[in-house]
Motif scaffolding. Structure first.
Motif, PDB file in Angstrom:
ATOM      1  N   GLU A  57       0.621  -1.122  -0.080  1.00  0.00           N
ATOM      2  CA  GLU A  57      -0.190   0.222   0.128  1.00  0.00           C
ATOM      3  C   GLU A  57       0.766   1.434   0.008  1.00  0.00           C
ATOM      4  N   GLY A  58       1.952   1.174   0.755  1.00  0.00           N
ATOM      5  CA  GLY A  58       2.895   2.372   0.700  1.00  0.00           C
ATOM      6  C   GLY A  58       3.562   2.615  -0.647  1.00  0.00           C
ATOM      7  N   ALA A  59       3.863   1.447  -1.163  1.00  0.00           N
ATOM      8  CA  ALA A  59       4.335   1.399  -2.746  1.00  0.00           C
ATOM      9  C   ALA A  59       3.364   2.364  -3.592  1.00  0.00           C
ATOM     10  N   ILE A  60       2.038   1.645  -3.439  1.00  0.00           N
ATOM     11  CA  ILE A  60       1.076   2.490  -4.347  1.00  0.00           C
ATOM     12  C   ILE A  60       0.877   4.050  -3.940  1.00  0.00           C
ATOM     13  N   LEU A  61       0.926   4.456  -2.813  1.00  0.00           N
ATOM     14  CA  LEU A  61       0.908   5.611  -2.496  1.00  0.00           C
ATOM     15  C   LEU A  61       1.844   6.378  -3.001  1.00  0.00           C
ATOM     16  N   MET A  62       3.184   5.974  -2.866  1.00  0.00           N
ATOM     17  CA  MET A  62       4.183   6.605  -3.445  1.00  0.00           C
ATOM     18  C   MET A  62       3.967   6.671  -4.808  1.00  0.00           C
ATOM     19  N   VAL A  63       3.716   5.765  -5.497  1.00  0.00           N
ATOM     20  CA  VAL A  63       3.524   5.807  -7.094  1.00  0.00           C
ATOM     21  C   VAL A  63       2.492   6.885  -7.319  1.00  0.00           C
ATOM     22  N   LEU A  64       1.305   6.951  -6.369  1.00  0.00           N
ATOM     23  CA  LEU A  64       0.372   8.063  -6.831  1.00  0.00           C
ATOM     24  C   LEU A  64       1.043   9.196  -6.622  1.00  0.00           C
ATOM     25  N   SER A  65       1.820   9.444  -5.772  1.00  0.00           N
ATOM     26  CA  SER A  65       2.258  10.737  -5.542  1.00  0.00           C
ATOM     27  C   SER A  65       3.056  11.354  -6.513  1.00  0.00           C
ATOM     28  N   LEU A  66       3.767  10.316  -7.235  1.00  0.00           N
ATOM     29  CA  LEU A  66       4.783  10.718  -8.184  1.00  0.00           C
ATOM     30  C   LEU A  66       3.885  10.928  -9.682  1.00  0.00           C
ATOM     31  N   ILE A  67       2.847  10.022  -9.772  1.00  0.00           N
ATOM     32  CA  ILE A  67       2.075  10.282 -10.722  1.00  0.00           C
ATOM     33  C   ILE A  67       1.212  11.565 -10.748  1.00  0.00           C
ATOM     34  N   ASP A  68       0.938  11.912  -9.720  1.00  0.00           N
ATOM     35  CA  ASP A  68       0.323  13.148  -9.386  1.00  0.00           C
ATOM     36  C   ASP A  68       1.084  14.467  -9.738  1.00  0.00           C
TER      37      ASP A  68
END
Length: 184
Positions: A66-77
């Protein structure tokens, strides 16, 4: 045989009107500093992106899925925000200031020079909706991980996202209706 240039017919407009129209047309260059400022903002976004990536990647070995997904979402954002800036810079400059002469450069985006103001609005609202959706998804994922999120904060995120979605739909409907009416 040389061709002489086509003679220009003197305008039947009064000199003051021609002067005013020339001044108004040249005033479009007052927009150029705005686009230069947006380029500086894009550079700042790159710095923030790399800072965020460095912080996140430094503890990738201990990250939960979940933390990895949040990291990816932040970078995509951040990437979406950068794309949005680039679209506004290119389209705005080409629509309101001057055409960007890139020759036949192979990397010239295919949409450059074809996005009108209406298309720019739609790309802008679509990007804002996507950024808002990512922020909302990140909040829900944090909530799913057991992190405490204020109900009021979550309600505001949902309300803002719904407002952006409704605004986007209304803009699309208005553009559709406008395109079906006779041009004046």
């Amino acid at each position: 045989m040389t061709h002489s240039p086509t003679p220009r017919h003197p305008s039947s407009k009064p000199a003051i009107e021609r002067w005013l129209e020339t001044g108004l047309f040249r005033a479009r260059w007052l927009m150029a500093p705005f686009y230069v400022g947006l380029v500086v903002a894009l550079a700042a976004l790159v710095v923030v992106f790399f800072r965020e990536a460095f912080v996140e990647f430094s503890h990738v070995m201990t990250m939960t899925p979940e933390g990895a997904i949040l990291m990816v979402l932040s970078l995509i954002d951040l990437s979406l925000a950068g794309n949005l800036l680039l679209i506004v810079i290119f389209s705005g400059y080409e629509n309101f200031v001057s055409k960007i002469d890139t020759g036949d450069h192979e990397d010239r985006p295919s949409w450059m020079g074809t996005v009108d103001f209406s298309g720019l609005k739609m790309k802008l609202i679509a990007s804002i909706v996507a950024i808002s959706a990512i922020a909302l998804l990140k909040a829900f994922m944090k909530l799913a991980e057991g992190e405490q999120i204020d109900d009021r904060h979550l309600a505001w995120l949902v309300a803002i996202h719904v407002t952006f979605v409704v605004s986007g739909v209304l803009l699309a409907v208005m553009d559709l209706l406008t395109s079906k009416t006779d041009k004046h």
